[in-house]
Write a protein that holds these residues in place. Structure first.
Motif, PDB file in Angstrom:
ATOM      1  N   ALA A 160       0.833  -1.200   0.000  1.00 34.27           N
ATOM      2  CA  ALA A 160       0.000   0.000   0.000  1.00 34.27           C
ATOM      3  C   ALA A 160       0.869   1.252   0.000  1.00 34.27           C
ATOM      4  CB  ALA A 160      -0.928  -0.007   1.213  1.00 34.27           C
ATOM      5  N   LYS A 209     -16.146  -1.136  -7.530  1.00 40.87           N
ATOM      6  CA  LYS A 209     -16.069  -1.666  -6.165  1.00 40.87           C
ATOM      7  C   LYS A 209     -16.812  -2.983  -5.985  1.00 40.87           C
ATOM      8  CE  LYS A 209     -19.901   0.906  -4.171  1.00 40.87           C
ATOM      9  NZ  LYS A 209     -20.291   1.915  -3.225  1.00 40.87           N
ATOM     10  N   LYS A 269      -4.924  -2.937  -7.615  1.00 40.52           N
ATOM     11  CA  LYS A 269      -5.404  -3.169  -6.254  1.00 40.52           C
ATOM     12  C   LYS A 269      -5.350  -1.882  -5.436  1.00 40.52           C
ATOM     13  CE  LYS A 269      -4.322  -8.069  -5.960  1.00 40.52           C
ATOM     14  NZ  LYS A 269      -3.470  -9.083  -5.325  1.00 40.52           N
ATOM     15  N   TRP A 270      -4.306  -1.104  -5.609  1.00 41.73           N
ATOM     16  CA  TRP A 270      -4.191   0.164  -4.896  1.00 41.73           C
ATOM     17  C   TRP A 270      -5.288   1.132  -5.336  1.00 41.73           C
ATOM     18  CZ3 TRP A 270      -2.476   5.052  -6.861  1.00 41.73           C
ATOM     19  CH2 TRP A 270      -2.374   6.036  -5.878  1.00 41.73           C
ATOM     20  N   THR A 293      -8.547   0.726  -3.697  1.00 39.12           N
ATOM     21  CA  THR A 293      -8.648   1.109  -2.286  1.00 39.12           C
ATOM     22  C   THR A 293      -8.963   2.589  -2.098  1.00 39.12           C
ATOM     23  OG1 THR A 293      -6.300   1.644  -1.985  1.00 39.12           O
ATOM     24  CG2 THR A 293      -6.980  -0.660  -1.615  1.00 39.12           C
ATOM     25  N   GLN A 294      -8.985   3.328  -3.163  1.00 40.51           N
ATOM     26  CA  GLN A 294      -9.193   4.784  -3.068  1.00 40.51           C
ATOM     27  C   GLN A 294     -10.636   5.101  -2.733  1.00 40.51           C
ATOM     28  OE1 GLN A 294      -6.347   6.687  -3.125  1.00 40.51           O
ATOM     29  NE2 GLN A 294      -5.520   4.635  -3.291  1.00 40.51           N
TER      30      GLN A 294
END
Length: 102
Positions: A20, A55, A97-98, A101-102
């Motif tokens: 992350a 999502k 993947k990052w 996560t936003q």
């Protein structure tokens, strides 16, 4: 045995945190942040908007990793996203993947 499990959990947590923390730098070094910002549209959509759109999709990370490497057109408007050939498959997956996560 309990100590082994605790060690595995701790190592996994460090791996996730390390990924992350490395992802913003990877996004910058890969050129993603030349056209995308986290919280607002620049040339391409905001990363938070991409995360919101995908999502609920369990295959989103693979889908977005493919778009990062191969490019995209027409999903977010008329401006195409060029392929990013310098991003390998593992880095594309880390970036995707990052982004999610936003």
């Amino acid at each position: 045995m309990k100590a082994v499990w605790m060690g595995m959990v701790a190592a996994s947590a460090l791996l996730v945190v390390g990924t992350a923390q490395a992802s913003p730098e990877l996004a910058k070094s890969s050129g993603c942040l030349n056209c995308h910002m986290v919280d607002k549209k620049l040339v391409g959509p905001a990363l938070k908007d991409i995360a919101a759109k995908y999502k609920a999709d369990p295959k989103a990370a693979d889908y977005l990793a493919g778009k990062i490497q191969k490019g995209s057109q027409g999903v977010w408007g008329p401006v195409p996203m060029p392929p990013n050939a310098k991003v390998n498959e593992a880095d594309a997956k880390t970036l995707a993947k990052w982004i999610l996560t936003q």
